[in-house]
Design a protein around this motif. Structure first.
Motif, mmCIF file in Angstrom:
data_model
loop_
_atom_site.group_PDB
_atom_site.id
_atom_site.type_symbol
_atom_site.label_atom_id
_atom_site.label_comp_id
_atom_site.label_asym_id
_atom_site.label_seq_id
_atom_site.Cartn_x
_atom_site.Cartn_y
_atom_site.Cartn_z
ATOM 1 N N GLU B 100 52.335 29.230 -20.003
ATOM 2 C CA GLU B 100 52.499 28.015 -19.211
ATOM 3 C C GLU B 100 53.567 28.213 -18.142
ATOM 4 O O GLU B 100 53.393 27.837 -16.983
ATOM 5 C CB GLU B 100 52.882 26.862 -20.142
ATOM 6 N N ILE B 101 54.662 28.839 -18.546
ATOM 7 C CA ILE B 101 55.762 29.018 -17.609
ATOM 8 C C ILE B 101 55.371 30.030 -16.524
ATOM 9 O O ILE B 101 55.878 29.994 -15.407
ATOM 10 C CB ILE B 101 57.028 29.465 -18.376
ATOM 11 N N ARG B 102 54.439 30.919 -16.861
ATOM 12 C CA ARG B 102 53.953 31.878 -15.873
ATOM 13 C C ARG B 102 52.832 31.284 -15.031
ATOM 14 O O ARG B 102 52.214 31.976 -14.227
ATOM 15 C CB ARG B 102 53.464 33.157 -16.557
ATOM 16 N N GLY B 103 52.526 30.012 -15.267
ATOM 17 C CA GLY B 103 51.603 29.310 -14.388
ATOM 18 C C GLY B 103 50.147 29.356 -14.795
ATOM 19 O O GLY B 103 49.272 29.017 -14.006
ATOM 20 N N PHE B 104 49.853 29.776 -16.028
ATOM 21 C CA PHE B 104 48.465 29.758 -16.484
ATOM 22 C C PHE B 104 48.196 28.470 -17.234
ATOM 23 O O PHE B 104 49.017 28.022 -18.028
ATOM 24 C CB PHE B 104 48.173 30.947 -17.404
ATOM 25 N N THR B 105 47.038 27.871 -16.971
ATOM 26 C CA THR B 105 46.717 26.626 -17.660
ATOM 27 C C THR B 105 45.321 26.719 -18.270
ATOM 28 O O THR B 105 44.514 27.570 -17.893
ATOM 29 C CB THR B 105 46.738 25.434 -16.684
ATOM 30 N N GLY B 106 45.062 25.836 -19.205
ATOM 31 C CA GLY B 106 43.735 25.667 -19.791
ATOM 32 C C GLY B 106 43.137 26.947 -20.342
ATOM 33 O O GLY B 106 43.799 27.712 -21.046
ATOM 34 N N GLU B 107 41.891 27.194 -19.993
ATOM 35 C CA GLU B 107 41.135 28.328 -20.523
ATOM 36 C C GLU B 107 41.791 29.650 -20.112
ATOM 37 O O GLU B 107 41.854 30.591 -20.891
ATOM 38 C CB GLU B 107 39.690 28.233 -20.012
ATOM 39 N N ASP B 108 42.286 29.668 -18.879
ATOM 40 C CA ASP B 108 42.968 30.844 -18.349
ATOM 41 C C ASP B 108 44.113 31.276 -19.270
ATOM 42 O O ASP B 108 44.261 32.455 -19.613
ATOM 43 C CB ASP B 108 43.509 30.486 -16.954
ATOM 44 N N ALA B 109 44.897 30.289 -19.698
ATOM 45 C CA ALA B 109 46.032 30.560 -20.582
ATOM 46 C C ALA B 109 45.531 31.108 -21.920
ATOM 47 O O ALA B 109 46.084 32.080 -22.451
ATOM 48 C CB ALA B 109 46.855 29.297 -20.789
ATOM 49 N N ASN B 110 44.470 30.492 -22.452
ATOM 50 C CA ASN B 110 43.923 30.958 -23.733
ATOM 51 C C ASN B 110 43.498 32.413 -23.655
ATOM 52 O O ASN B 110 43.781 33.207 -24.555
ATOM 53 C CB ASN B 110 42.709 30.112 -24.134
ATOM 54 N N VAL B 111 42.806 32.748 -22.556
ATOM 55 C CA VAL B 111 42.325 34.124 -22.390
ATOM 56 C C VAL B 111 43.500 35.091 -22.356
ATOM 57 O O VAL B 111 43.514 36.120 -23.038
ATOM 58 C CB VAL B 111 41.483 34.241 -21.100
ATOM 59 N N LYS B 112 44.522 34.745 -21.559
ATOM 60 C CA LYS B 112 45.688 35.625 -21.421
ATOM 61 C C LYS B 112 46.375 35.819 -22.778
ATOM 62 O O LYS B 112 46.749 36.930 -23.145
ATOM 63 C CB LYS B 112 46.701 35.027 -20.437
ATOM 64 N N VAL B 113 46.572 34.700 -23.495
ATOM 65 C CA VAL B 113 47.261 34.784 -24.784
ATOM 66 C C VAL B 113 46.435 35.613 -25.763
ATOM 67 O O VAL B 113 46.968 36.507 -26.437
ATOM 68 C CB VAL B 113 47.520 33.372 -25.349
ATOM 69 N N ASN B 114 45.130 35.370 -25.815
ATOM 70 C CA ASN B 114 44.290 36.126 -26.749
ATOM 71 C C ASN B 114 44.269 37.611 -26.430
ATOM 72 O O ASN B 114 44.328 38.445 -27.333
ATOM 73 C CB ASN B 114 42.859 35.568 -26.746
#
Lengths: 244, 321
Positions: B100-114
């Motif tokens: 979130e702090i790196r500016g990813f939200t929603g599905e984008d954030a999920n993909v990055k985290v996974n």
């Protein structure tokens, strides 16, 4: 803005991640009750207002607010996570504001839980609810001022206990400076302008003004600039001390 | 992609980093070596914008950390020493916070985290508080955090410190996988790591760069570089054999050490730039020695390391007295 929100959410959740938050809220509510009903003589006064409730807020905050603010930066420095936080793409000001707002939000949650007393006084009589509302507002502003001091002090040390004690001492100074005893001491030798200056620095002077139901621009400016100055100092302290 | 220009950091009268300049290109893995307190961490903290240099500048993809800290920090993934993370959060919450702090939200954030979780094999612990995790997992959480946004620059302060050999291997493999598309700086005081992952090594001590070159160049500095390690089973006197080995024209010196019953190990160091394996082999054959082992050594890095770092402190010691 997103970064502020991200840190804000993390900080706020952090309060509730441990039982400390719940204990704190319970202690706060019990103490407000004790102060209002026993020391303040809520029933004995026979008046439908919340003055005995609000009158003790500065004294409650003196010990409770530094307990909220002490961990804000001291914990980050102790755990080393400050290195992680400050190498993320955020500015120090964003981090300071986000943390401050989270602590402030937590305080307002605790304050909101005092609503039964508002219901009580409305049940018992016919109070001026506008005054009660402005008093809540004033109390929240004052809590913000306490928090800004506490947050800045928290950044000066890794030790939360030290952060707590120093914040209490400084806040005590800002309460006392409006006290008649202190002002009398100044009155005996200092010119009126200094007495006024000392008195106008006090939380008490401005809080009691708002508590009467009058929102004066001067009081708003006082609290806003007080919070602003301490947060500005907070940013400087974080930048100076983060790598120590 | 990383340009370090005359970076200097003073802590009061103490100069922690002294006028360091170097460059790291895409595809390079730079090993940052040095004794404890040499200034490795301080240099990394300056590159990542955590502390401000007293003098000099660090440029990341052409942008100065002093002029454009936010944009530079976006390009860097940083694993601080000890991999600090918020102990009360779970890796899942923590990585989402970073996303979130790196500016990813929603599905984008999920993909990055996974993706990050998969890359460092965190699946089994993502919902346990970080506080309860083992050191190895904590380190992996730190790594996941650093690579989450797929940064062009990766800076890791002792990524394998305190890990068991399997975990070390995993981390090194991960670094090698990522090496092609990134510029990576790894600090370590484990010397095998240099050969295992780095394409270049810098040794610093007392804030100064003492060596900058490839790992092979580093081992070439060893007096044992290209030396022949010879294990003989013999009842003869070690000194007699040593004397024979010394007669070889390419040998510069010979050492020996007892290695068990009737076993003696010899180290035959060659003169600079020549190979001595054949000569030793022929000598052994003509003398009918029972050869148990015979191989060429790469050079001992710890010897080089000691050599490079202590000679500079000796120099300093002389200055002080």
């Amino acid at each position: 803005m997103n970064m502020i929100l991200a840190i804000f959410k993390r900080e706020l959740r952090n309060y509730f991640a441990t039982p400390v938050a719940y204990v704190f809220i319970v202690v706060f509510l019990v103490l407000t009750g004790v102060f209002t009903f026993y020391l303040g003589g809520f029933y004995e006064r026979g008046q439908a207002d919340l003055q005995p409730f609000f009158n003790y807020h500065p004294w409650l905050y003196l010990f409770l607010i530094p307990a909220i603010s002490m961990r804000l930066w001291a914990e980050e420095r102790k755990a080393g996570t400050i290195e992680l936080l400050m190498t993320l793409p955020i500015t120090t000001s964003q981090a300071v504001i986000a943390k401050f707002l989270a602590a402030w939000a937590f305080t307002s949650i605790a304050l909101a839980f005092t609503f039964p007393i508002w219901i009580t006084v409305n049940y018992l009589g016919d109070p001026d609810n506008l005054i009660i509302l402005t008093s809540y507002f004033g109390s929240l502003l004052m809590a913000g001022a306490f928090l800004a001091v506490g947050s800045c002090i928290s950044a000066t040390t890794r030790n939360q206990v030290i952060a707590f004690i120093i914040a209490v001492v400084i806040c005590f100074g800002f309460i006392l400076s409006g006290f008649p005893m202190v002002l009398d001491f100044f009155k005996s030798w200092a010119p009126q302008i200094i007495v006024n200056a000392v008195s106008s620095l006090s939380f008490l002077t401005h809080f009691t003004a708002i508590e009467r139901g009058v929102i004066d621009l001067r009081d708003l400016i006082y609290f806003a600039s007080f919070i602003g100055c301490w947060l500005f100092a907070n940013v400087i302290v974080v930048d100076m001390k983060k790598a120590d | 992609m990383i340009n370090i220009e005359k970076l200097t950091k003073d802590f009061g009268p103490f100069r922690a980093v002294d006028d360091i300049s170097f460059e790291v290109k895409k595809g390079e893995v730079l090993g940052f070596l040095g004794p404890n307190g040499a200034g490795k961490s301080t240099t990394m903290k300056m590159i990542t914008g955590f502390i401000t240099p007293t003098k000099g500048d660090a440029k990341i993809c052409g942008e100065s950390i002093l002029d454009a800290p936010i944009s530079v920090k976006q390009k860097i993934g940083y694993l601080p020493e000890g991999a600090p993370a918020y102990p009360d959060m779970t890796p899942f919450e923590f990585l989402h916070f970073i996303a979130e702090i790196r500016g990813f939200t929603g599905e984008d954030a999920n993909v990055k985290v996974n993706n990050a979780i998969k890359k460092v094999n965190l699946e089994s612990v993502i919902h346990k508080p970080i506080d309860n995790l083992s050191k190895g997992f904590k380190r992996r959480v730190g790594l996941a955090q650093a690579i989450l946004h797929d940064p062009e620059i990766l800076i890791m302060d002792e990524p394998t410190d305190g890990l068991d050999p399997n975990q070390k291997h995993e981390v090194r493999e991960l670094i090698k996988q990522m090496a092609k598309e990134k510029a990576i700086v790894v600090s370590t005081h484990i010397l095998e790591e240099v050969h295992a992952v780095c394409s270049r090594a810098i040794i610093i001590a007392q804030g100064k760069i003492l060596f900058d070159g490839t790992p092979d160049e580093l081992s070439a500095r060893s007096s044992f570089h290209n030396a022949v390690n010879l294990l003989l089973e013999t009842k003869d006197d070690a000194l007699a054999i040593e004397a024979k080995l010394n007669t070889l024209s390419h040998a510069s010196s010979v050492e020996h050490a007892a290695a068990g019953d009737n076993l003696i190990r010899f180290f035959v160091k060659p003169k600079k730039g020549v190979s001595i394996l054949n000569d030793v082999n022929e000598l052994a054959a003509s003398n009918h020695w029972t050869v148990k082992e015979l191989h060429v050594m790469e050079g001992q890095l710890d010897e080089v390391f000691r050599d490079i770092t202590t000679s500079s402190s000796d120099a300093k010691g002389v200055q002080l007295t």
